[in-house]
Structure formats: C-alpha cells, structure tokens
Scaffold this active site. Sequence first.
Site, PDB file in Angstrom:
ATOM      1  N   PRO A 286     -33.538   5.400 -14.946  1.00 23.53           N
ATOM      2  CA  PRO A 286     -33.309   6.018 -13.846  1.00 23.53           C
ATOM      3  C   PRO A 286     -32.467   6.830 -13.337  1.00 23.53           C
ATOM      4  O   PRO A 286     -31.435   7.162 -13.656  1.00 23.53           O
ATOM      5  CB  PRO A 286     -32.275   4.231 -13.772  1.00 23.53           C
ATOM      6  CG  PRO A 286     -32.034   4.194 -15.673  1.00 23.53           C
ATOM      7  CD  PRO A 286     -33.105   5.037 -16.074  1.00 23.53           C
ATOM      8  N   ARG A 288     -30.978   7.781  -8.900  1.00 23.85           N
ATOM      9  CA  ARG A 288     -30.009   7.273  -8.032  1.00 23.85           C
ATOM     10  C   ARG A 288     -30.124   6.165  -8.043  1.00 23.85           C
ATOM     11  O   ARG A 288     -28.216   5.773  -7.461  1.00 23.85           O
ATOM     12  CB  ARG A 288     -31.593   7.164  -6.857  1.00 23.85           C
ATOM     13  CG  ARG A 288     -31.197   6.873  -5.798  1.00 23.85           C
ATOM     14  CD  ARG A 288     -32.521   6.374  -4.846  1.00 23.85           C
ATOM     15  NE  ARG A 288     -33.124   7.138  -4.063  1.00 23.85           N
ATOM     16  CZ  ARG A 288     -33.539   8.108  -3.651  1.00 23.85           C
ATOM     17  NH1 ARG A 288     -32.642   9.162  -2.598  1.00 23.85           N
ATOM     18  NH2 ARG A 288     -35.013   9.264  -4.468  1.00 23.85           N
ATOM     19  N   TYR A 328     -36.032  15.160   4.084  1.00 22.70           N
ATOM     20  CA  TYR A 328     -36.743  13.763   3.946  1.00 22.70           C
ATOM     21  C   TYR A 328     -36.619  12.877   5.793  1.00 22.70           C
ATOM     22  O   TYR A 328     -37.175  11.306   5.192  1.00 22.70           O
ATOM     23  CB  TYR A 328     -36.655  12.345   2.410  1.00 22.70           C
ATOM     24  CG  TYR A 328     -36.595  13.818   1.488  1.00 22.70           C
ATOM     25  CD1 TYR A 328     -37.228  14.325   0.759  1.00 22.70           C
ATOM     26  CD2 TYR A 328     -34.983  13.840   1.248  1.00 22.70           C
ATOM     27  CE1 TYR A 328     -37.522  15.059   0.208  1.00 22.70           C
ATOM     28  CE2 TYR A 328     -34.972  14.630  -0.070  1.00 22.70           C
ATOM     29  CZ  TYR A 328     -35.780  15.091  -0.664  1.00 22.70           C
ATOM     30  OH  TYR A 328     -35.848  15.660  -1.675  1.00 22.70           O
ATOM     31  N   CYS A 356     -27.225  27.128  10.583  1.00 25.41           N
ATOM     32  CA  CYS A 356     -28.124  27.840  12.034  1.00 25.41           C
ATOM     33  C   CYS A 356     -29.944  27.890  11.966  1.00 25.41           C
ATOM     34  O   CYS A 356     -30.446  28.183  11.493  1.00 25.41           O
ATOM     35  CB  CYS A 356     -27.807  29.733  11.745  1.00 25.41           C
ATOM     36  SG  CYS A 356     -26.127  29.472  12.429  1.00 25.41           S
TER      37      CYS A 356
HETATM   38  N1  LLP Z   1     -38.294  10.155 -13.854  1.00 28.02           N
HETATM   39  C1  LLP Z   1     -38.897  11.369 -13.063  1.00 28.02           C
HETATM   40  C2  LLP Z   1     -40.359  11.906 -14.231  1.00 28.02           C
HETATM   41  C3  LLP Z   1     -38.806  11.935 -12.208  1.00 28.02           C
HETATM   42  O1  LLP Z   1     -39.153  12.649 -11.556  1.00 28.02           O
HETATM   43  C4  LLP Z   1     -37.382  10.795 -11.644  1.00 28.02           C
HETATM   44  C5  LLP Z   1     -36.750  11.560 -10.262  1.00 28.02           C
HETATM   45  C6  LLP Z   1     -36.537   9.598 -11.696  1.00 28.02           C
HETATM   46  C7  LLP Z   1     -36.792   9.939 -13.019  1.00 28.02           C
HETATM   47  C8  LLP Z   1     -35.056   9.317 -11.614  1.00 28.02           C
HETATM   48  O2  LLP Z   1     -35.890   8.568 -10.390  1.00 28.02           O
HETATM   49  P1  LLP Z   1     -35.164   7.714 -10.030  1.00 28.02           P
HETATM   50  O3  LLP Z   1     -34.380   7.100  -9.934  1.00 28.02           O
HETATM   51  O4  LLP Z   1     -33.867   9.145  -8.859  1.00 28.02           O
HETATM   52  O5  LLP Z   1     -35.846   7.804  -8.034  1.00 28.02           O
HETATM   53  N2  LLP Z   1     -34.485  14.605  -3.852  1.00 28.02           N
HETATM   54  C9  LLP Z   1     -35.213  12.924  -3.827  1.00 28.02           C
HETATM   55  C10 LLP Z   1     -35.597  11.949  -4.743  1.00 28.02           C
HETATM   56  C11 LLP Z   1     -37.055  12.747  -5.822  1.00 28.02           C
HETATM   57  C12 LLP Z   1     -37.155  12.376  -7.375  1.00 28.02           C
HETATM   58  C13 LLP Z   1     -37.600  13.629  -8.237  1.00 28.02           C
HETATM   59  N3  LLP Z   1     -38.229  12.607  -9.486  1.00 28.02           N
HETATM   60  C14 LLP Z   1     -34.414  12.124  -2.758  1.00 28.02           C
HETATM   61  O6  LLP Z   1     -33.041  12.979  -2.296  1.00 28.02           O
HETATM   62  O7  LLP Z   1     -34.778  11.263  -2.536  1.00 28.02           O
END
Ligand code: LLP
Length: 428
Positions: A286, A288, A328, A356
């Site tokens: 995890p 986010r 996004y 800008c």
């Molecule tokens: N594991 C892998 C292989 C991943 O690619 C990611 C996120 C995670 C775990 C963690 O995912 P989470 O629990 O954070 O959802 N910049 C984008 C999110 C990109 C996520 C990329 N991979 C945003 O701001 O929404």
Amino acid sequence: MTLPALPGHPHFAYRGTALFAEDVCVSELAAEHGTPLFVYSKAAMLSALASYQRGFEGRNAQICYAMKANSSLAVLQVFARAGCGFDIVSGGELERVQAAGGDMRQVIFSGVGKTRAEMRQALAAGIGCFNVESEAELGVLSSVALAMGLRAPVSIRVNPNVDPKTHPYISTGLKGNKFGVAHEDAVRIYQHAALLDGLNVIGIDCHIGSQITDVTPYLDAMDRVLDLVAAIEAAGIFLAHIDFGGGLGINYSSDDQPPQADALWQQLLGKLDARGYGGKKLMIEPGRSLVGNAGICVTEVLYLKPGEQKNFCIIDAAMNDLPRPAMYQAFHAIVPVEQAARQAADVLYDVVGPVCESGDWIGRDRLLSVAAGDQLAVLSAGAYCMSMASNYNTRGRGAELLVDGDAARLIRAREPPADTSRPELLLP
Ligand code: LLP
C-alpha cells in the site's frame, strides 16, 4: 461561512476558527516556515497502518510501504520504525530506504524497467524479492545474479486483466497496460523461471491499479491470482508468498467511499482461507492509503482576479507542488486555514497556481470566502504530491513538516531556486 468537514482527516480539525494538525496550529506553522508548506501527521500515518495491521493480526503477513507515494526520508523512518518493509521501483528509492534504516530483507523491487546496475545494487543490498514484470527481465536478472555468485529471489507479476474502475492513468491490471505478464502466459513463464540457475522463485504478485474504492475488482483479482497459484503449484513450482499489491483508495471527497483496510482484508482473507491458501505468507504494497490523508499543503492566496466567465483565486502553490489535478483531473478539497472573521459571501473560484500553463489548476469551481493574504489548506496531499513535485518554472520545492502531538519538526527545508541549477554547467 460553514466549514466543510475534513473527510477522512481525523488528525486535521478545526479548533474554534483555526485549523490544527494534531495539537499544532497550522497558521502558526505557516507563519514560521512560509508557504507552500506540506504538513504531515505522524498519528494519521500510524493509524492508517494500524488498520492494515489489525486486518492481518495472527497472519504471516508483511506490509511493504509503496514509497513512491511519499519517499521523504523522515516518512520512511516512521514506517521503518513501525516494522514496515518497502516496495521500491528504482535504485534511488533503494538508497532512500538504506538512509532511513529500513530492513533490506523486507524490501521488494517492482517496476517494468529495472537496469542491470539497479539489479546489482539490490542484490548486493540483499533485498527480499524482485517483482519481475517480463520474461526478458527474468533472463537478465538471472545472468546478473549468476555473475555475482547469487540467486535472485523472484516473484512474477501477473496481470489478472480486471478493471479497477479508476482513472486510466493509474489502472495497471488490464491487458492493454505495460505491467506484469499475461494471465494465460503465466504458467509457462514460471516454468521457464524455475529452470534459470540465477533465480529462486518464491512468490507471485499482482497490482491492479490505484485509488480503488470498490471491493469487487480486488475480489475478482484475488480469484484470478489464486487460479494461477493452483496451476503453477500443479506444475511443481512451490510459491511461498502471495503479494497482492497496493491500490486501496482514500476519500479525497465525500463521494469516495473506499473500504477500510481491515474490512477489505477481512473479505480477501476469507477468500484465501476458503480456497485453502490462508497459510501462505501474504505481502501487500500500500502507498496512498498509508499517507494520502496524513498530509495537507498550506498555501497563501496571492491575488483574486474576478473575470467575466471565471473568477480566479491565485495561490502560491502550483502544479509543480501538487501535480495530481493537472495530470489526472484529480479532486483535492481546499479549506481555509483560519475561518475568516469577515462575513464575505462565498464566491465561486478556480483555484490556480502561478505556473504558466492553463493546466495549472488545483481546484475548479470552489466556493470560497477569501482575500489576498489568506491561507488555504489543500487536503489529501500526503501521497503523490511531494514525491511527484518538480522544479518546473524553476520553482523550488516547498518545505515539509512532520507533526507529532504538539511538536512539529522540519523534515525538508524549502528548496532555494538556486539549488535547482546546481547540477548544470555553464558554457565556457
Ligand atoms: N505497487 C505497485 C506495483 C504500484 O505500481 C503502485 C502504484 C503501488 C504498489 C501503490 O499503489 P497505491 O497503494 O499507492 O495506490 N501518481 C498516481 C498514482 C500512481 C500509482 C502508481 N503505482 C496518483 O497520484 O494518483
């Protein structure tokens, strides 16, 4: 003005008219450290982690914080000290885990484009597992490991082809995505991996996307992965662990209703048990959901610019600090740091930064009662904000503070714009 509740932010709340982070007054922090300023709550991080820990109580489970969400060293220290491992995606992230005192045996290395140098670096550091994303990568990793006289511990990322129902840029488990190996090729690729002398096949992993607020895609993905576990083990390859990735969403607004981590895992563990795999080691990644709602970005209103079609509220934070809306079309709630004494009527504003680009907006059509010089807090700014911040328009990145009870500690100094040109060389 009626103040909006702070959804999902139990550690950020108003006391009287003033916004507090735990027991610290946010406007006092901004007065001392300037803006844009990221303020994180340590208790919020630990309580988000506790929800996962409760969900896995009594299980053989390992939580690997996906540090791409927020890789600031002090944040990593919080999670390392709480017993987390880390999911990394680059040699740079590996160095950060080392600097934060993380346990290398609890590090997993994900990503479709690991270089040979990064593989050597991770093997030398003794990481726990490589999450391999293609057949080509398996061959390279095996030869790199053999040249070092080692066997690389590997898991293969399978692509379960389920729709996580999230923004297309952050959905990763569909056939058209660059991630993982196709479900139908998985058994053959596992058999190939098992024959490579430089590899030690230990697990299977998947990650279907990010900001997932619905349980169904998780349950479907779990079924698909367990089908593969059965097929791979029937082919004689034992899998010691199942890594189910990350992706659990947070409530950026009250429209987002993600399940709690413990409730989600109660359902997923039920499925694992029902299919006879409850005894396997479980890993999760995890990002986010551990840090997103543990942070806010404090910003100052520079100018109000009324217009015929739109009113603009121009703030000192921009897309280089908070890239998610531009990338996004993401929603972040924006609230006042101090409830205004004046009884001005709410006005509809687009909240925009100084960069800008027309894409440099932080919030659209927001009802605010603001004046130049007021401070605003952009909520849910703990994940994928500072870690994705850039120096576009030669803007130095903001400062970061970690609040713990009534104490606030500076964990990243404001970046002087001059630092952004430090690696550059002038022509003679
Ligand atoms: N594991 C892998 C292989 C991943 O690619 C990611 C996120 C995670 C775990 C963690 O995912 P989470 O629990 O954070 O959802 N910049 C984008 C999110 C990109 C996520 C990329 N991979 C945003 O701001 O929404």
